[in-house]
Scaffold this motif. Structure first.
Motif, short mmCIF file in Angstrom:
data_model
loop_
_atom_site.label_atom_id
_atom_site.label_comp_id
_atom_site.label_asym_id
_atom_site.label_seq_id
_atom_site.Cartn_x
_atom_site.Cartn_y
_atom_site.Cartn_z
N ASP A 75 -2.33 11.29 3.83
CA ASP A 75 -1.13 11.91 3.92
C ASP A 75 -0.43 11.88 5.39
OD1 ASP A 75 -1.16 12.67 1.17
OD2 ASP A 75 -2.34 14.51 1.61
N LEU A 76 -1.58 12.15 6.12
CA LEU A 76 -1.25 12.22 7.65
C LEU A 76 -0.79 10.92 8.23
CD1 LEU A 76 -3.92 14.20 9.68
CD2 LEU A 76 -1.71 14.92 9.12
N VAL A 77 -1.14 9.73 7.69
CA VAL A 77 -0.66 8.32 8.01
C VAL A 77 0.52 8.31 7.46
CG1 VAL A 77 -1.18 5.93 7.72
CG2 VAL A 77 -3.09 7.40 8.05
N VAL A 78 0.85 8.65 6.15
CA VAL A 78 2.04 8.19 5.65
C VAL A 78 3.32 9.40 6.28
CG1 VAL A 78 3.37 8.72 3.40
CG2 VAL A 78 1.28 7.90 3.43
N SER A 79 2.74 10.50 6.67
CA SER A 79 3.76 11.55 7.41
C SER A 79 4.14 10.88 8.47
CB SER A 79 2.98 12.61 7.50
OG SER A 79 4.04 13.51 8.17
N LEU B 279 4.36 7.62 9.46
CA LEU B 279 5.10 6.44 9.22
C LEU B 279 6.32 6.81 8.76
CD1 LEU B 279 2.55 4.32 7.30
CD2 LEU B 279 3.09 4.02 9.60
N LEU B 280 6.50 7.99 8.05
CA LEU B 280 8.04 8.22 7.66
C LEU B 280 9.03 8.65 8.69
CD1 LEU B 280 7.02 10.24 4.23
CD2 LEU B 280 8.02 7.98 4.30
N GLN B 281 8.11 9.29 9.70
CA GLN B 281 8.97 9.87 10.98
C GLN B 281 9.11 8.60 11.71
OE1 GLN B 281 7.19 13.16 12.90
NE2 GLN B 281 5.99 13.74 11.00
N THR B 282 8.51 7.51 11.60
CA THR B 282 8.84 6.52 12.73
C THR B 282 9.57 5.20 12.25
OG1 THR B 282 6.63 5.52 12.43
CG2 THR B 282 7.08 7.22 14.19
N LEU B 283 9.45 4.86 10.98
CA LEU B 283 9.65 3.67 10.05
C LEU B 283 11.05 4.04 9.13
CD1 LEU B 283 6.45 1.75 9.55
CD2 LEU B 283 8.14 1.49 11.41
N PRO B 284 11.86 3.39 8.84
CA PRO B 284 12.88 3.35 7.67
C PRO B 284 12.33 3.24 6.46
CG PRO B 284 13.18 1.31 8.79
CD PRO B 284 11.99 1.82 9.65
N ILE B 285 11.46 4.04 6.05
CA ILE B 285 10.65 3.75 4.80
C ILE B 285 10.70 5.17 3.96
CG2 ILE B 285 9.33 2.19 5.61
CD1 ILE B 285 6.93 3.98 5.84
N SER B 286 10.54 5.14 2.77
CA SER B 286 10.20 6.35 1.78
C SER B 286 9.03 6.21 1.10
CB SER B 286 11.31 6.45 0.75
OG SER B 286 11.61 5.43 -0.13
N ALA B 287 8.49 7.23 0.54
CA ALA B 287 7.20 6.97 -0.16
C ALA B 287 6.97 7.78 -1.30
CB ALA B 287 5.84 7.68 0.86
N ASP B 288 6.31 7.40 -2.47
CA ASP B 288 6.25 7.90 -3.82
C ASP B 288 4.79 7.61 -4.03
OD1 ASP B 288 8.87 8.81 -4.39
OD2 ASP B 288 9.37 6.67 -4.58
N GLU B 289 3.99 8.59 -4.75
CA GLU B 289 2.79 8.46 -5.37
C GLU B 289 2.95 8.18 -6.79
OE1 GLU B 289 -1.43 10.95 -5.35
OE2 GLU B 289 0.47 11.78 -4.33
N ARG B 290 2.25 7.17 -7.19
CA ARG B 290 2.06 6.64 -8.49
C ARG B 290 0.77 6.06 -8.87
NH1 ARG B 290 5.78 1.77 -9.34
NH2 ARG B 290 7.39 3.35 -8.80
N GLY B 291 0.08 6.53 -10.01
CA GLY B 291 -1.17 5.90 -10.37
C GLY B 291 -2.34 6.03 -9.25
N GLY B 292 -2.48 7.07 -8.75
CA GLY B 292 -3.24 7.31 -7.41
C GLY B 292 -3.09 6.55 -6.24
N GLU B 293 -2.03 5.81 -6.21
CA GLU B 293 -1.50 5.20 -5.00
C GLU B 293 -0.27 5.79 -4.24
OE1 GLU B 293 -2.98 0.39 -6.19
OE2 GLU B 293 -0.84 1.18 -6.32
N ILE B 294 -0.22 5.50 -3.25
CA ILE B 294 1.12 5.69 -2.33
C ILE B 294 1.81 4.58 -2.15
CG2 ILE B 294 2.16 6.82 -0.33
CD1 ILE B 294 -0.43 8.51 -0.10
N LEU B 295 3.26 4.48 -2.65
CA LEU B 295 4.16 3.44 -2.43
C LEU B 295 5.00 3.61 -1.51
CD1 LEU B 295 4.31 2.30 -6.30
CD2 LEU B 295 2.51 1.49 -4.83
N LEU B 296 5.06 2.60 -0.73
CA LEU B 296 6.11 2.50 0.30
C LEU B 296 7.32 1.49 0.06
CD1 LEU B 296 4.03 2.65 3.58
CD2 LEU B 296 4.79 4.45 2.20
N ARG B 297 8.54 2.16 0.43
CA ARG B 297 9.74 1.20 0.17
C ARG B 297 10.77 1.35 1.09
NH1 ARG B 297 9.75 4.58 -4.56
NH2 ARG B 297 8.70 2.71 -5.60
N SER B 298 11.68 0.78 1.17
CA SER B 298 12.68 0.63 2.10
C SER B 298 13.61 2.15 2.07
CB SER B 298 14.01 -0.40 1.93
OG SER B 298 14.88 -0.17 2.90
N ARG B 299 13.83 2.84 2.88
CA ARG B 299 14.68 4.01 2.77
C ARG B 299 16.01 3.89 2.02
NH1 ARG B 299 14.86 7.30 8.19
NH2 ARG B 299 12.50 7.28 7.57
N SER B 300 16.69 2.71 2.24
CA SER B 300 17.93 2.48 1.73
C SER B 300 17.92 2.45 0.15
CB SER B 300 18.37 1.13 2.26
OG SER B 300 17.63 0.08 1.96
#
Length: 331
Positions: A303-307, A309-330
């Motif tokens: 959670d801290l790592v993703v938090s 990354l979300l503040q410094t990179l143009p990405i968004s995050a979703d949790e699915r099936g026990g994984e956290i998936l990163l995708r482009s914010r656009s």
């Protein structure tokens, strides 16, 4: 493992040694060998024993008429060039049926009376393990790592089967300290260094003192002397051997429970982060792989790592099936 199974593995190791030395050995066969060796600790141990016997043959063969005759017979059916006779001699011996038996017999004779000890660490954020050897040397095992340790009157030998380890070596000029990982051997007398064995790639990083690294098998003939702050990376397939200067505090930060990145590609940073987390972080958009990541993160906290990354990179995050998936914010 019973004696018959052990002998079978030693026979397989001897045949692999002969095949790897052949100029006709293909890249697919080398991959098959790496798969065979990493199949279990017993496979890795059998290969290490045969490697030790091969070194003994290097010293013995050229002075023994019977072994020379066996080598001549093996070379008669081999495509190895005569100009490489000395280099290929131990492998030619291994290629003969009689010599395979000699390998097994010699391994039995050379088996250290002190035995080989195996240590492994858990696959969890708190799975790191600290060891102190009989000579006073210390080993920090990272998560999901395994080693074999052999201490004799003549040498101190470690085989890094998988994972990462940080070594603080007690000085003993009479007993060299070596670490075998993949297709390379690192030797030190009194120093501090790290070896990272991941898949088929190995990275040796020196923090204090000096070490020498020599290639084995397909990397035979390669050699490098490292100075503090240098890292040597090598692999069999694709064949690689390269040295670079690194930030040792960042490379060894895991020992302090920290993951330090300086412009590291996101894909590489996530591979490091995922060593320690229960919920892995994946890229849902591979175009993000090259985004640079800089920062100091706590190992094991998704959670801290993703938090961060979300503040410094143009990405968004979703949790699915026990994984956290990163995708482009656009998206």
């Amino acid at each position: 493992m019973n004696s018959q199974q052990e002998r079978q593995l030693l026979d397989e190791s001897a045949h692999w040694a002969a095949r790897l030395a052949s100029p006709e050995c293909t890249a697919e066969e080398r991959k098959a060998f790496e798969s065979w060796r990493s199949r279990s600790p017993a496979h890795a141990r059998a290969w290490t024993m045969v490697d030790r016997v091969e070194q003994g043959f290097n010293q013995l063969a050229t002075d023994n008429a019977e072994l020379l005759a066996m080598a001549d017979a093996a070379f008669a059916d081999s495509a190895a060039p005569r100009r490489d006779y000395r280099r290929w001699l131990p492998m030619a011996l291994a290629a003969s049926v009689a010599a395979v038996g000699m390998f097994v017999t010699a391994v039995t004779v050379l088996r250290p009376s002190a035995g080989v000890s195996m240590y492994a660490s858990a696959d969890a954020a708190d799975g790191r393990r600290s060891l102190t050897l009989d000579d006073g040397s210390t080993i920090e095992l990272d998560v999901n790592s395994a080693i074999e340790v052999e201490m004799t009157a003549a040498e101190r030998r470690v085989v890094l089967l998988r994972g990462r380890a940080l070594f603080q070596v007690a000085h003993d000029s009479a007993r060299p300290f070596s670490v075998v990982a993949g297709a390379g051997r690192t030797v030190a007398l009194g120093t501090r260094f790290q070896v990272d064995h991941h898949n088929d790639s190995v990275a040796v990083t020196l923090t204090e003192g000096s070490v020498s690294v020599t290639g084995l098998g397909n990397l035979d003939g390669q050699a490098e002397l490292l100075q503090p702050g240098e890292q040597l990376s090598y692999a069999v397939e694709p064949r690689a051997w390269s040295k670079q200067v690194v930030d040792v505090q960042a490379v060894t930060g895991w020992e302090r429970g920290r993951l330090v990145f300086h412009g590291t590609p996101l894909s590489e940073a996530l591979a490091e982060v995922n060593r320690y987390v229960d919920r892995p972080i994946r890229l849902d958009d591979q175009s993000l792989a090259v985004l640079p990541v800089s920062g100091n993160f706590i190992a094991g906290d998704s959670d801290l790592v993703v938090s961060a990354l979300l503040q410094t990179l143009p990405i968004s995050a979703d949790e699915r099936g026990g994984e956290i998936l990163l995708r482009s914010r656009s998206n």
